[in-house]
Design an enzyme around this catalytic site. Structure first.
Site, PDB file in Angstrom:
ATOM      1  N   HIS A 231       0.795  -1.232   0.000  1.00 30.95           N
ATOM      2  CA  HIS A 231       0.000   0.000   0.000  1.00 30.95           C
ATOM      3  C   HIS A 231       0.827   1.281   0.000  1.00 30.95           C
ATOM      4  O   HIS A 231       0.289   2.360  -0.121  1.00 30.95           O
ATOM      5  CB  HIS A 231      -0.940   0.032   1.204  1.00 30.95           C
ATOM      6  CG  HIS A 231      -0.216   0.300   2.504  1.00 30.95           C
ATOM      7  ND1 HIS A 231       0.492  -0.667   3.159  1.00 30.95           N
ATOM      8  CD2 HIS A 231      -0.080   1.431   3.229  1.00 30.95           C
ATOM      9  CE1 HIS A 231       1.026  -0.144   4.251  1.00 30.95           C
ATOM     10  NE2 HIS A 231       0.701   1.126   4.318  1.00 30.95           N
TER      11      HIS A 231
HETATM   12  C1  UD1 Z   1      -2.055   5.382   6.144  1.00 33.29           C
HETATM   13  C2  UD1 Z   1      -0.746   5.804   6.831  1.00 33.29           C
HETATM   14  C3  UD1 Z   1       0.292   4.715   6.657  1.00 33.29           C
HETATM   15  C4  UD1 Z   1      -0.234   3.372   7.118  1.00 33.29           C
HETATM   16  C5  UD1 Z   1      -1.530   3.088   6.363  1.00 33.29           C
HETATM   17  C6  UD1 Z   1      -2.161   1.772   6.775  1.00 33.29           C
HETATM   18  C7  UD1 Z   1      -0.232   8.211   6.834  1.00 33.29           C
HETATM   19  C8  UD1 Z   1       0.635   9.236   6.229  1.00 33.29           C
HETATM   20  N1  UD1 Z   1      -0.207   7.010   6.203  1.00 33.29           N
HETATM   21  O1  UD1 Z   1      -1.800   5.271   4.741  1.00 33.29           O
HETATM   22  O2  UD1 Z   1       1.433   5.037   7.430  1.00 33.29           O
HETATM   23  O3  UD1 Z   1       0.726   2.375   6.849  1.00 33.29           O
HETATM   24  O4  UD1 Z   1      -2.452   4.140   6.667  1.00 33.29           O
HETATM   25  O5  UD1 Z   1      -3.295   1.513   6.011  1.00 33.29           O
HETATM   26  O6  UD1 Z   1      -0.891   8.469   7.813  1.00 33.29           O
HETATM   27  N2  UD1 Z   1      -9.207   4.884   1.956  1.00 33.29           N
HETATM   28  C9  UD1 Z   1     -10.387   4.202   1.894  1.00 33.29           C
HETATM   29  N3  UD1 Z   1     -10.991   3.848   3.076  1.00 33.29           N
HETATM   30  C10 UD1 Z   1     -10.470   4.153   4.287  1.00 33.29           C
HETATM   31  C11 UD1 Z   1      -9.259   4.865   4.329  1.00 33.29           C
HETATM   32  C12 UD1 Z   1      -8.633   5.217   3.147  1.00 33.29           C
HETATM   33  O7  UD1 Z   1     -10.911   3.905   0.835  1.00 33.29           O
HETATM   34  O8  UD1 Z   1     -11.063   3.795   5.308  1.00 33.29           O
HETATM   35  C13 UD1 Z   1      -8.525   5.232   0.681  1.00 33.29           C
HETATM   36  C14 UD1 Z   1      -8.800   6.651   0.230  1.00 33.29           C
HETATM   37  O9  UD1 Z   1      -8.847   6.653  -1.149  1.00 33.29           O
HETATM   38  C15 UD1 Z   1      -7.557   7.392   0.695  1.00 33.29           C
HETATM   39  C16 UD1 Z   1      -6.478   6.331   0.534  1.00 33.29           C
HETATM   40  O10 UD1 Z   1      -7.125   5.106   0.870  1.00 33.29           O
HETATM   41  O11 UD1 Z   1      -7.306   8.543  -0.056  1.00 33.29           O
HETATM   42  C17 UD1 Z   1      -5.294   6.535   1.417  1.00 33.29           C
HETATM   43  O12 UD1 Z   1      -5.681   6.684   2.794  1.00 33.29           O
HETATM   44  P1  UD1 Z   1      -4.751   7.534   3.805  1.00 33.29           P
HETATM   45  O13 UD1 Z   1      -5.288   7.482   5.185  1.00 33.29           O
HETATM   46  O14 UD1 Z   1      -4.488   8.891   3.222  1.00 33.29           O
HETATM   47  O15 UD1 Z   1      -3.365   6.802   3.738  1.00 33.29           O
HETATM   48  P2  UD1 Z   1      -2.996   5.256   3.701  1.00 33.29           P
HETATM   49  O16 UD1 Z   1      -2.405   4.971   2.366  1.00 33.29           O
HETATM   50  O17 UD1 Z   1      -4.097   4.381   4.187  1.00 33.29           O
END
Ligand code: UD1
Length: 395
Positions: A231
């Site tokens: 991821h």
């Molecule tokens: C975040 C953390 C990362 C951790 C990861 C675990 C930061 C900078 N990054 O990254 O360190 O390893 O979580 O998963 O805090 N999304 C969904 N549903 C959700 C949450 C997210 O669909 O419940 C999608 C959205 O499109 C979002 C993308 O995932 O834009 C990324 O989510 P985000 O929280 O920005 O970062 P992660 O890549 O999950």
């Protein structure tokens, strides 16, 4: 007050919440009132609610419902919504775990807050010698990848700089923190709260693996499989890199079936780059929704090989002594390499394949469990916090 925002926070918080419950049940003074703030950084059922249920975490007292956005907007939104919560509840201690945006956002707010002293009834007047803000405790402090292109590295450095108590999982962290000017007496080597939670849930996860999981994934007892998670933006945001990694997984799947629970970011990008269909139709690669904690741990327990870019999974595989190939150029968890079963191979395709095949041939590292990864980190943290509070009250 503790803060959780994103999936990897929940298993860490579960250990601390439980240690607080055990402390309160023992009738030792002082009784700890524990409030949980969920920032809402992760919000999908399978990225959040399911974990609270499976880990028997108390429901969050407050949910800030921030959702997804750019780093700046997400961090700023958490800060904006968290400040009034902190002012209303005025906790004595803020416990922050891990390295996600929620962690640094709340550290920044807590470090600059000024409580109105008349409202702060929890300590007798004049006893709050640290001034009018909470003590900040960072759990999983001092890990460094030395790669500032990783958003988590920025979050770690800033959170550590703002913390009063730094709880570390491995001894390399001491030097990392001292190099940044952090005093030795603020650093507590307590072990690993992720491993506390793993130990507590392993039996349940194994039972699930022997029944439900095997039938869901059409696995017979004794069938070997590899487990994959990906991821990190550096692996999944560029079409060339993602495509190359998918090709590599296809090659490995000719030797062993692969189970691939997919993060929403990865799935979104595979679809955007037009690769998803091809992958989902691949023989030997089973793509699933993100899994719950127990289901994932059940699969991890019996995997012959794990390929990942997660931080926590490098630690879990080391503890379970399962070979782990980390698809990153660096790791902030070096003990998983020096003592554990981890291999750092970057995204060099030949090296990934060579290592995977060596492991499948039975030539994988056996590994050892790092010091203090013994299921008692949460307890040590609660004891240290109480000692610190008692001392602060008399300073
Ligand atoms: C975040 C953390 C990362 C951790 C990861 C675990 C930061 C900078 N990054 O990254 O360190 O390893 O979580 O998963 O805090 N999304 C969904 N549903 C959700 C949450 C997210 O669909 O419940 C999608 C959205 O499109 C979002 C993308 O995932 O834009 C990324 O989510 P985000 O929280 O920005 O970062 P992660 O890549 O999950």
């Amino acid at each position: 007050m503790s803060v959780a925002g994103a999936r990897p926070n929940f298993m860490k918080l579960a250990s601390i919440a439980r240690a607080i419950e055990v402390h309160n049940a023992s009738n030792k003074n002082p009784t700890i009132e524990h409030l949980i703030v969920h920032t809402g950084q992760h919000y999908d059922n399978r990225m959040s609610v399911l974990f609270f249920e499976e880990l028997e975490l108390p429901k969050p007292t407050i949910n800030l419902n921030v959702g997804s956005a750019s780093h700046a907007i997400q961090t700023a939104e958490i800060m904006k919504r968290f400040e009034p919560v902190l002012l209303e509840h005025q906790p004595d201690v803020m416990v922050l775990v891990g390295d996600v945006n929620s962690t640094v956002a709340c550290a920044l707010v807590a470090s600059k807050i000024k409580y109105d002293s008349e409202q702060n009834g929890s300590l007798a007047e004049g006893q709050n010698s640290r001034g009018s803000r909470p003590l900040i405790a960072h759990v999983e402090a001092g890990l460094r990848s030395f790669d500032r292109d990783m958003p988590e590295e920025i979050n770690r450095i800033l959170t550590d700089a703002l913390s009063d108590l730094l709880f570390i999982t491995e001894e390399d962290a001491i030097l990392n923190l001292q190099r940044e000017g952090i005093a030795r007496e603020k650093i507590y080597f307590v072990g690993n709260v992720m491993i506390d939670t793993l130990l507590k849930n392993l039996k349940k996860a194994e039972q699930l693996n022997s029944t439900v999981i095997r039938s869901d994934f059409h696995l017979n007892r004794g069938d070997g499989y590899a487990l994959v998670t990906l991821h990190r933006p550096s692996n999944v945001d560029q079409p060339e890199t993602l495509n190359a990694l998918m090709g590599c997984l296809k090659t490995i799947s000719s030797k062993i079936p692969i189970i691939f629970p997919m993060h929403p970011r990865t799935k979104g990008n595979l679809e955007k780059f037009g690769i998803y269909q091809r992958m989902s139709e691949s023989n030997g690669i089973l793509i699933t929704e993100p899994l719950g904690y127990l289901e994932f741990l059940g699969l991890l327990r019996s995997a012959r090989l794990v390929l990942t870019d997660s931080g926590g999974i490098q630690e879990e595989t080391t503890f379970l002594r399962i070979p782990c190939i980390t698809l990153r150029e660096n790791t902030e968890r070096p003990v998983t390499i020096t003592l554990g079963t981890n291999y750092l191979v970057g995204i060099h395709l030949e090296e990934i394949l060579e290592t995977a095949f060596a492991v499948l041939d039975g030539r994988g590292k056996k590994g050892e469990i790092p010091p203090l990864w013994d299921g008692k980190a949460g307890q040590r943290i609660v004891e240290a916090l109480i000692n610190k509070m008692v001392r602060a009250a008399y300073d």
